[in-house]
Design an enzyme around this catalytic site. Sequence first.
Site, mmCIF file in Angstrom:
data_model
loop_
_atom_site.group_PDB
_atom_site.id
_atom_site.type_symbol
_atom_site.label_atom_id
_atom_site.label_comp_id
_atom_site.label_asym_id
_atom_site.label_seq_id
_atom_site.Cartn_x
_atom_site.Cartn_y
_atom_site.Cartn_z
ATOM 1 N N ASP A 1 -4.162 -7.656 1.517
ATOM 2 C CA ASP A 1 -2.953 -6.981 1.979
ATOM 3 C C ASP A 1 -1.814 -7.974 2.162
ATOM 4 O O ASP A 1 -1.992 -9.033 2.779
ATOM 5 C CB ASP A 1 -3.211 -6.310 3.329
ATOM 6 C CG ASP A 1 -3.329 -4.807 3.232
ATOM 7 O OD1 ASP A 1 -2.864 -4.235 2.230
ATOM 8 O OD2 ASP A 1 -3.881 -4.197 4.167
ATOM 9 N N GLU B 1 -2.526 7.307 2.064
ATOM 10 C CA GLU B 1 -3.054 7.368 3.428
ATOM 11 C C GLU B 1 -2.417 8.498 4.223
ATOM 12 O O GLU B 1 -1.188 8.626 4.297
ATOM 13 C CB GLU B 1 -2.815 6.041 4.159
ATOM 14 C CG GLU B 1 -3.357 6.040 5.587
ATOM 15 C CD GLU B 1 -3.339 4.685 6.254
ATOM 16 O OE1 GLU B 1 -3.759 4.602 7.423
ATOM 17 O OE2 GLU B 1 -2.923 3.702 5.605
#
Length: 291
Positions: free
Chosen positions: A91, A190
């Site tokens: 990330d 998400e």
Amino acid sequence: MSAQPIRPKRQRTAPEILASKGIGKLAVLTAYDYPTGLLADEAGADIVLVGDSLGMVCLGLPDTLGVTMDDMVHHTKAVARAVKEALVVADMPFLSYQTGIETAVANAGRFLQQAGARAVKLEGGAEFVPHIEAMLAAGIPVMGHLGLTPQQVARLGGFKAQGKTARAAKKLLQDAKALAEAGCFALVLEAVPAEVAERITSQISIPTIGIGAGPGCDGQVLVFHDVLGLCPGLRPSFVKQYTDLWTPAREALAAYCEEVRAGTFPGVTHTRRMDPEELKEFSGMQEYGDA
């Protein structure tokens, strides 16, 4: 007996993940250190994501905003040492890419050059297409992330589902197409309605990885600690906890503390003894003499 995934005898690549679109479902797990990376890889994960969620599950932070590049590189190194078959994706943390294209490429490059990752993930839509294209030009595969983007938690006013209105869903679809056309090899969705995720999945050419986005995505991702019940307390409704390791772990540690205080640990089997002849010689030595 459940079917075992057919996996290569080497580490998976971003092009292989991209080519899996429409062929089968992708299983993705987060990992944050050597043991969690080893477990996720041995379990058969296709992708192991070193998420900036480590701020919350490993560092005790309230969100991901306090996670730095140095934090991410440190943890990614440990995971990459463990993973032999899954694709390791790191990330990009808060402010590691938002401030400029040159900075974004330099930071993304650290993950491949210093930490052993083979791809990076960043949050955001069409506004980051130039950053993505620059990363790809430098040889860095990129995974996108839309919907609930935790690095925008301050702007969003909390961890809230996204794409719930027609207008918001249309914007998500537009951003997803922009990221796919820019060259992302996969896209995390998400906390978006299942109908929205399913439509996005059907209209873009790259795999979608859902978390709280329903079963219509090309794959799913969950946080390692959530799967194993290692983070007690409130958890999102879309998380399935497959076991509870927190309770037996706490009980085992409490038993250790009790035995130490009672003097029953260490016992005979946990104690090393000196050779009798060496002990005799040692016992005969003066404190400031033969030693």
